[in-house]
Design a protein around this motif. Structure first.
Motif, short mmCIF file in Angstrom:
data_model
loop_
_atom_site.label_atom_id
_atom_site.label_comp_id
_atom_site.label_asym_id
_atom_site.label_seq_id
_atom_site.Cartn_x
_atom_site.Cartn_y
_atom_site.Cartn_z
N VAL A 95 5.26 -6.85 9.63
CA VAL A 95 5.61 -8.30 9.10
C VAL A 95 5.96 -8.37 7.72
O VAL A 95 7.02 -9.10 7.38
CB VAL A 95 4.32 -8.90 9.41
CG1 VAL A 95 3.25 -8.56 8.69
CG2 VAL A 95 4.64 -10.55 9.02
N TYR A 96 5.42 -7.68 6.65
CA TYR A 96 5.96 -7.70 5.29
C TYR A 96 6.94 -6.66 4.87
O TYR A 96 7.02 -6.42 3.72
CB TYR A 96 4.78 -7.73 4.34
CG TYR A 96 3.62 -8.74 4.57
CD1 TYR A 96 4.01 -10.13 4.52
CD2 TYR A 96 2.42 -8.56 5.17
CE1 TYR A 96 3.31 -11.06 4.65
CE2 TYR A 96 1.60 -9.69 5.08
CZ TYR A 96 2.05 -11.07 4.89
OH TYR A 96 1.06 -12.03 5.18
N LYS A 97 7.43 -6.17 5.88
CA LYS A 97 8.76 -5.44 5.78
C LYS A 97 9.85 -5.93 6.43
O LYS A 97 10.99 -5.59 6.24
CB LYS A 97 8.42 -4.01 6.43
CG LYS A 97 7.33 -3.11 5.72
CD LYS A 97 7.46 -1.71 6.43
CE LYS A 97 6.14 -0.90 5.95
NZ LYS A 97 5.91 0.40 6.56
N SER A 98 9.70 -7.09 7.20
CA SER A 98 10.68 -7.83 8.10
C SER A 98 11.35 -8.70 6.98
O SER A 98 10.93 -9.68 6.40
CB SER A 98 10.16 -8.59 9.14
OG SER A 98 11.39 -9.31 9.44
N LYS A 99 12.84 -8.36 6.70
CA LYS A 99 13.56 -9.39 6.17
C LYS A 99 13.77 -10.68 6.53
O LYS A 99 13.77 -11.89 5.84
CB LYS A 99 15.06 -8.76 5.85
CG LYS A 99 15.99 -9.51 4.80
CD LYS A 99 17.47 -9.01 4.62
CE LYS A 99 18.18 -9.50 3.76
NZ LYS A 99 19.72 -9.02 3.58
N TYR A 100 13.69 -10.72 7.83
CA TYR A 100 14.13 -11.99 8.65
C TYR A 100 12.48 -12.88 8.34
O TYR A 100 12.91 -14.24 8.11
CB TYR A 100 14.06 -11.83 10.08
CG TYR A 100 14.34 -13.27 10.73
CD1 TYR A 100 15.48 -13.92 10.73
CD2 TYR A 100 13.38 -13.38 11.79
CE1 TYR A 100 15.61 -15.04 11.33
CE2 TYR A 100 13.60 -14.67 12.52
CZ TYR A 100 14.82 -15.42 12.30
OH TYR A 100 15.04 -16.78 12.95
N ILE A 101 11.44 -12.33 8.63
CA ILE A 101 10.31 -13.09 8.26
C ILE A 101 10.08 -13.58 6.80
O ILE A 101 9.70 -14.76 6.81
CB ILE A 101 9.14 -12.19 8.54
CG1 ILE A 101 9.07 -11.87 10.09
CG2 ILE A 101 7.85 -12.78 8.24
CD1 ILE A 101 8.95 -13.14 10.97
N LEU A 131 14.30 -3.42 8.45
CA LEU A 131 13.17 -3.57 7.56
C LEU A 131 13.49 -3.07 6.05
O LEU A 131 14.53 -2.54 5.74
CB LEU A 131 12.17 -2.32 7.98
CG LEU A 131 11.78 -2.35 9.29
CD1 LEU A 131 10.87 -0.93 9.67
CD2 LEU A 131 10.82 -3.39 9.66
N ILE A 132 12.68 -3.95 4.95
CA ILE A 132 12.85 -3.62 3.90
C ILE A 132 11.65 -3.25 3.18
O ILE A 132 10.66 -3.05 3.91
CB ILE A 132 13.33 -5.01 2.99
CG1 ILE A 132 12.27 -6.09 3.46
CG2 ILE A 132 14.71 -5.34 3.64
CD1 ILE A 132 12.53 -7.46 2.62
N GLU A 133 11.58 -2.97 1.96
CA GLU A 133 10.50 -2.45 1.11
C GLU A 133 9.15 -3.56 1.24
O GLU A 133 9.56 -4.94 1.13
CB GLU A 133 10.60 -2.26 -0.15
CG GLU A 133 9.37 -1.71 -1.09
CD GLU A 133 10.03 -1.38 -2.51
OE1 GLU A 133 9.01 -0.79 -3.18
OE2 GLU A 133 10.99 -1.34 -2.88
N GLU A 134 8.04 -3.08 1.84
CA GLU A 134 6.91 -3.97 1.53
C GLU A 134 6.75 -4.72 0.67
O GLU A 134 6.67 -4.53 -0.63
CB GLU A 134 5.60 -3.06 2.07
CG GLU A 134 4.56 -4.03 2.47
CD GLU A 134 3.55 -3.22 3.00
OE1 GLU A 134 2.59 -3.56 3.82
OE2 GLU A 134 3.19 -2.17 2.42
N TRP A 135 6.84 -6.21 0.73
CA TRP A 135 6.77 -7.03 -0.14
C TRP A 135 5.44 -7.82 -0.69
O TRP A 135 5.51 -8.53 -1.16
CB TRP A 135 8.03 -8.10 -0.34
CG TRP A 135 8.00 -8.91 1.07
CD1 TRP A 135 8.76 -8.41 2.36
CD2 TRP A 135 7.43 -10.04 1.51
NE1 TRP A 135 8.47 -9.26 3.19
CE2 TRP A 135 7.67 -10.47 2.80
CE3 TRP A 135 6.52 -10.97 0.59
CZ2 TRP A 135 7.35 -11.69 3.44
CZ3 TRP A 135 6.42 -12.19 1.27
CH2 TRP A 135 6.34 -12.45 2.54
N ARG A 136 4.61 -7.64 0.58
CA ARG A 136 3.34 -8.19 0.27
C ARG A 136 2.49 -7.23 0.67
O ARG A 136 2.46 -6.80 2.09
CB ARG A 136 2.98 -9.46 0.99
CG ARG A 136 1.73 -10.16 0.82
CD ARG A 136 1.45 -11.24 1.49
NE ARG A 136 2.05 -12.75 0.96
CZ ARG A 136 2.18 -13.77 1.53
NH1 ARG A 136 1.52 -14.08 2.69
NH2 ARG A 136 2.76 -14.67 1.00
#
Length: 304
Positions: free
Chosen positions: A240-246, A31-36
């Motif tokens: 979903v908006y924390k997933s680097k893969y997505i 997981l990464i920082e929420e980007w949306r």
């Protein structure tokens, strides 16, 4: 802990063939920082906004949304999922074949969604067509999709991979009105495949997007099966908006198919669920709201 990893086409092929990797594939952070940002708690407000919508153009009683994408991408399932989110009960109206590698849709079919009582419908419809395949003699023909966008194909037309519709066909509309034309084009892409599309399918899909651009038709993209693509999203769709893969999949779609990132909407279609879920609904309704807004802008643009 599950790790979402992006495999190169070469690595994916090696795995599919049973080959061993000489070096482990690089692992992405789960997981990464929420980007949306999405307002998960405001599903009711978004649903009300969609429910209250009415086209402002008096010549259009319903927005026409055309779905296109490769075979098995989830077009029919997306229609069912939109209806499920709007009605609060699981819909299975649009036939979706989970096992076939051929398009389950062979005819041009438009779906209305019941609004309140019998005979009342939402002022937008979804048109499902044959899927795109990576061969010139398989799947829907690009020329048919172009004619469909212009309103020349009537419901019931059976698509033929070897030839496009002719003007003397009973399903050919010689004089389409604004309401017959497509107001929003939505590209549906299967998110669970590491390579997303083969070269020929990607070429066809870009041709369709560019044809829509030339007609002034807005084009959005829906990335489906995000729960199958990433275990972290499967465990909680709000990741979903924390997933680097997505995020990497969406970046890949943006480059390969030419969509701006803010025109790509990841969703989880209803598949195994027996009841609707607020978080799944939130993603579906968010995509639907942008589809409606884009279509509304199109039907109200000045004619030249």
């Amino acid at each position: 802990m599950h790790i979402c990893m992006l495999l190169s086409p070469f690595t994916a092929k090696r795995i599919a063939m049973g080959g061993k990797q000489s070096k482990a594939a690089p692992a992405a952070e789960p997981l990464i920082e929420e980007w949306r940002k999405i307002q998960w708690s405001q599903k009711k407000e978004v649903l009300q906004c969609v429910t209250d919508y009415q086209p402002h153009n008096k010549d259009v009683k319903q927005l026409r949304v055309l779905l296109y994408g490769s075979v098995g991408s989830g077009k029919s399932s997306f229609i069912n999922s939109v209806e499920s989110a709007l009605r609060g009960t699981i819909s299975r109206r649009a036939f979706a074949d989970a096992n076939s590698h051929k398009s389950s849709t062979i005819k041009h079919r438009t779906y209305k969604i019941n609004r309140e009582g019998p005979g009342t419908f939402y002022p937008f419809v979804f048109t499902d067509i044959m899927g795109i395949e990576g061969s010139e003699t398989q799947g829907v023909r690009v020329e048919d999709v172009k004619l469909d966008m212009k309103g020349h194909i009537k419901d019931g037309y059976k698509f033929h991979p070897y030839s496009e519709i002719s003007e003397d066909d009973q399903y050919y509309n010689m004089s389409p009105t604004l309401e017959d034309k497509v107001h929003v084009l939505v590209c549906v892409v299967d998110g669970k495949t590491s390579n997303i599309l083969n070269d020929e399918s990607e070429r066809k899909m870009r041709q369709i997007r560019l044809a829509a651009r030339d007609l002034g038709i807005p084009v959005l993209a829906v990335l489906t099966k995000i729960d199958e693509a990433c275990p972290e999203v499967r465990s909680d769709v709000k990741n979903v908006y924390k997933s680097k893969y997505i995020k990497e999949l969406m970046d890949k779609m943006s480059v390969g198919l030419g969509f701006p990132l803010n025109c790509i909407f990841p969703v989880k279609n209803y598949n195994s669920e027996m009841e609707t879920n607020d978080d799944i609904d939130s993603l579906i309704l968010s995509a639907l709201k942008h589809i409606i807004n884009s279509g509304e802008n199109f039907v109200n643009q000045p004619t030249t």
